[in-house]
Motif scaffolding. Structure first.
Motif, PDB file in Angstrom:
ATOM      1  N   LEU A  71       0.920  -1.187   0.196  1.00 37.97           N
ATOM      2  CA  LEU A  71      -0.144  -0.074   0.000  1.00 37.97           C
ATOM      3  C   LEU A  71       0.821   1.243  -0.056  1.00 37.97           C
ATOM      4  O   LEU A  71       1.637   1.389   0.873  1.00 37.97           O
ATOM      5  CB  LEU A  71      -0.872   0.228   1.176  1.00 37.97           C
ATOM      6  CG  LEU A  71      -1.947   1.320   1.230  1.00 37.97           C
ATOM      7  CD1 LEU A  71      -2.711   1.237   0.294  1.00 37.97           C
ATOM      8  CD2 LEU A  71      -2.637   1.126   2.592  1.00 37.97           C
ATOM      9  N   VAL A  72       0.827   2.064  -1.141  1.00 36.66           N
ATOM     10  CA  VAL A  72       1.337   3.311  -1.080  1.00 36.66           C
ATOM     11  C   VAL A  72       0.266   4.373  -1.274  1.00 36.66           C
ATOM     12  O   VAL A  72      -0.437   4.372  -2.299  1.00 36.66           O
ATOM     13  CB  VAL A  72       2.222   3.471  -2.239  1.00 36.66           C
ATOM     14  CG1 VAL A  72       2.914   4.847  -2.322  1.00 36.66           C
ATOM     15  CG2 VAL A  72       3.322   2.148  -2.141  1.00 36.66           C
ATOM     16  N   ASN A  73       0.061   5.317  -0.220  1.00 36.98           N
ATOM     17  CA  ASN A  73      -0.821   6.318  -0.347  1.00 36.98           C
ATOM     18  C   ASN A  73      -0.347   7.511   0.421  1.00 36.98           C
ATOM     19  O   ASN A  73       0.921   7.466   0.826  1.00 36.98           O
ATOM     20  CB  ASN A  73      -2.239   6.139   0.125  1.00 36.98           C
ATOM     21  CG  ASN A  73      -2.227   5.365   1.557  1.00 36.98           C
ATOM     22  OD1 ASN A  73      -1.266   5.564   2.457  1.00 36.98           O
ATOM     23  ND2 ASN A  73      -3.443   4.749   1.664  1.00 36.98           N
ATOM     24  N   LYS A  74      -1.136   8.535   0.932  1.00 40.32           N
ATOM     25  CA  LYS A  74      -0.768   9.661   1.614  1.00 40.32           C
ATOM     26  C   LYS A  74      -0.167   9.238   2.851  1.00 40.32           C
ATOM     27  O   LYS A  74       0.684  10.058   3.706  1.00 40.32           O
ATOM     28  CB  LYS A  74      -1.869  10.596   1.680  1.00 40.32           C
ATOM     29  CG  LYS A  74      -2.308  11.101   0.508  1.00 40.32           C
ATOM     30  CD  LYS A  74      -3.249  12.317   0.591  1.00 40.32           C
ATOM     31  CE  LYS A  74      -3.490  13.142  -0.881  1.00 40.32           C
ATOM     32  NZ  LYS A  74      -4.594  14.141  -0.771  1.00 40.32           N
ATOM     33  N   THR A 217      -9.369   7.476  -0.695  1.00 34.45           N
ATOM     34  CA  THR A 217      -8.154   7.255  -1.405  1.00 34.45           C
ATOM     35  C   THR A 217      -7.102   8.453  -1.145  1.00 34.45           C
ATOM     36  O   THR A 217      -5.902   8.593  -1.483  1.00 34.45           O
ATOM     37  CB  THR A 217      -8.037   6.938  -3.115  1.00 34.45           C
ATOM     38  OG1 THR A 217      -8.905   8.483  -3.548  1.00 34.45           O
ATOM     39  CG2 THR A 217      -9.048   5.679  -3.366  1.00 34.45           C
ATOM     40  N   GLY A 218      -7.905   9.562  -0.807  1.00 31.84           N
ATOM     41  CA  GLY A 218      -7.382  10.996  -1.007  1.00 31.84           C
ATOM     42  C   GLY A 218      -6.929  11.650  -2.221  1.00 31.84           C
ATOM     43  O   GLY A 218      -6.249  12.848  -2.231  1.00 31.84           O
ATOM     44  N   GLN A 240     -16.216  -6.299  -5.644  1.00 37.61           N
ATOM     45  CA  GLN A 240     -16.640  -5.613  -4.448  1.00 37.61           C
ATOM     46  C   GLN A 240     -16.771  -4.172  -4.560  1.00 37.61           C
ATOM     47  O   GLN A 240     -17.464  -3.276  -3.606  1.00 37.61           O
ATOM     48  CB  GLN A 240     -15.812  -6.005  -3.429  1.00 37.61           C
ATOM     49  CG  GLN A 240     -15.929  -7.582  -2.884  1.00 37.61           C
ATOM     50  CD  GLN A 240     -15.032  -7.854  -1.776  1.00 37.61           C
ATOM     51  OE1 GLN A 240     -15.011  -7.215  -0.663  1.00 37.61           O
ATOM     52  NE2 GLN A 240     -14.368  -8.705  -1.914  1.00 37.61           N
ATOM     53  N   LYS A 241     -16.150  -3.599  -5.842  1.00 40.94           N
ATOM     54  CA  LYS A 241     -16.415  -2.064  -6.127  1.00 40.94           C
ATOM     55  C   LYS A 241     -15.770  -1.321  -4.764  1.00 40.94           C
ATOM     56  O   LYS A 241     -16.376  -0.370  -4.300  1.00 40.94           O
ATOM     57  CB  LYS A 241     -17.737  -1.717  -6.492  1.00 40.94           C
ATOM     58  CG  LYS A 241     -18.502  -2.160  -7.464  1.00 40.94           C
ATOM     59  CD  LYS A 241     -19.719  -1.799  -7.674  1.00 40.94           C
ATOM     60  CE  LYS A 241     -20.610  -2.076  -9.027  1.00 40.94           C
ATOM     61  NZ  LYS A 241     -20.404  -3.656  -9.326  1.00 40.94           N
ATOM     62  N   ILE A 242     -14.449  -1.812  -4.459  1.00 36.26           N
ATOM     63  CA  ILE A 242     -13.962  -1.202  -3.348  1.00 36.26           C
ATOM     64  C   ILE A 242     -12.488  -0.753  -3.748  1.00 36.26           C
ATOM     65  O   ILE A 242     -12.143  -0.984  -4.936  1.00 36.26           O
ATOM     66  CB  ILE A 242     -13.816  -2.030  -2.247  1.00 36.26           C
ATOM     67  CG1 ILE A 242     -13.143  -3.368  -2.602  1.00 36.26           C
ATOM     68  CG2 ILE A 242     -15.149  -2.654  -1.679  1.00 36.26           C
ATOM     69  CD1 ILE A 242     -12.592  -4.509  -1.339  1.00 36.26           C
ATOM     70  N   GLU A 245      -7.236   0.383  -0.321  1.00 34.70           N
ATOM     71  CA  GLU A 245      -7.249   0.654   1.176  1.00 34.70           C
ATOM     72  C   GLU A 245      -8.195  -0.090   1.924  1.00 34.70           C
ATOM     73  O   GLU A 245      -8.150  -0.724   3.084  1.00 34.70           O
ATOM     74  CB  GLU A 245      -7.701   2.270   1.454  1.00 34.70           C
ATOM     75  CG  GLU A 245      -6.352   2.820   1.366  1.00 34.70           C
ATOM     76  CD  GLU A 245      -6.367   3.496  -0.125  1.00 34.70           C
ATOM     77  OE1 GLU A 245      -5.308   4.137  -0.445  1.00 34.70           O
ATOM     78  OE2 GLU A 245      -7.154   3.001  -1.074  1.00 34.70           O
ATOM     79  N   GLU A 246      -9.645  -0.097   1.291  1.00 35.41           N
ATOM     80  CA  GLU A 246     -10.486  -1.051   1.848  1.00 35.41           C
ATOM     81  C   GLU A 246     -10.177  -2.595   1.945  1.00 35.41           C
ATOM     82  O   GLU A 246     -10.484  -3.353   2.814  1.00 35.41           O
ATOM     83  CB  GLU A 246     -12.090  -0.603   1.282  1.00 35.41           C
ATOM     84  CG  GLU A 246     -12.574   0.698   1.489  1.00 35.41           C
ATOM     85  CD  GLU A 246     -13.694   1.015   0.510  1.00 35.41           C
ATOM     86  OE1 GLU A 246     -14.903   1.251   1.035  1.00 35.41           O
ATOM     87  OE2 GLU A 246     -13.318   1.160  -0.613  1.00 35.41           O
TER      88      GLU A 246
END
Length: 251
Positions: A71-74, A217-218, A240-242, A245-246
């Protein structure tokens, strides 16, 4: 009189002996009788608890510790010097755009080539515009956008250096001639964009920044930004349309 008393005693002894014999047979055979208790296809072997048998029939879960599910995010970044050691150029790319940054990790590059080839066979041209970006280049882009739109606005579509998925080598910005290979939200309504949304998961990719999931997601909706997670995970996320992160429980 003594002789007459011996007969009842003998009968009693015989009865007790027979009772002991039958009891012995019962205890010897009981395990085999109870082992076959069941009805039709729902029968479960008595030597295995029902709950354990049920667990054994379930398919293995997706390994969420996979390197392709990082996971790569803010709030989850990469080291300043991080760079994958298996970067490879893709076949389907826009040659005039950031040519030195049109690489993806080897497995991802192969999967993207398969995706683009399948799209091409169905009359859709989908090409890579930007793949891996090192920390230094992301820093240049981020500062450029901050200078242009201000910090808050820029961070809705551009990641701080060290916090960009592009540095992982697992994501790709793609586009098509229908939008002049630009990265615009209108791409999601084009034939190519719609094909990508419906088929990317078949090749291990997801649309990373979904519409309506900006608070998770930000980032703004980006129909052009696809992220490789592997086919099994991509299928689950798509159905699942997610968001990623979820899926990883990091909300």
């Amino acid at each position: 009189m003594v002789k007459n008393r011996k007969k009842p005693t003998l009968r009693l002894a015989v009865a007790i002996l027979m009772l002991l014999v039958f009891s012995g047979f019962y205890f010897l055979l009981a395990p085999y009788v109870h082992q076959d208790v069941g009805e039709g296809d729902t029968q479960v072997n008595a030597t295995v608890p029902a709950t354990e048998a049920a667990i054994q029939t379930q398919p293995p879960a997706v390994d969420k510790s996979s390197e392709y599910l990082i996971l790569v995010n803010k709030s989850h970044g990469l080291g300043k010097d991080y760079e994958p050691g298996d970067l490879k150029k893709v076949k389907y790319k826009v040659s005039s755009r950031e040519s030195e940054y049109q690489k993806l990790r080897k497995t991802v590059a192969s999967a993207f080539n398969d995706l683009a080839k399948a799209a091409d066979k169905q009359g859709h041209t989908i090409k890579l515009t930007s793949g891996f970006r090192p920390y230094a280049y992301q820093k240049v882009l981020y500062e450029k956008y901050v200078g242009k739109d201000g910090k808050y606005a820029a961070e809705q579509y551009s990641a701080k250096p060290g916090y960009s998925e592009h540095q992982s080598g697992l994501c790709a910005d793609v586009s098509s001639p229908s939008v002049n290979y630009n990265l615009v939200q209108a791409y999601g309504n084009t034939d190519e964009g719609e094909w990508l949304t419906k088929n990317a998961h078949k090749y291990g990719f997801i649309i990373r920044y979904l519409k309506g999931k900006e608070d998770i997601t930000g980032y703004e909706y980006e129909p052009w930004h696809i992220r490789y997670v592997g086919k099994d995970a991509a299928k689950e996320i798509y159905e699942q349309k997610i968001t990623l992160e979820e899926y990883l429980g990091e909300v």
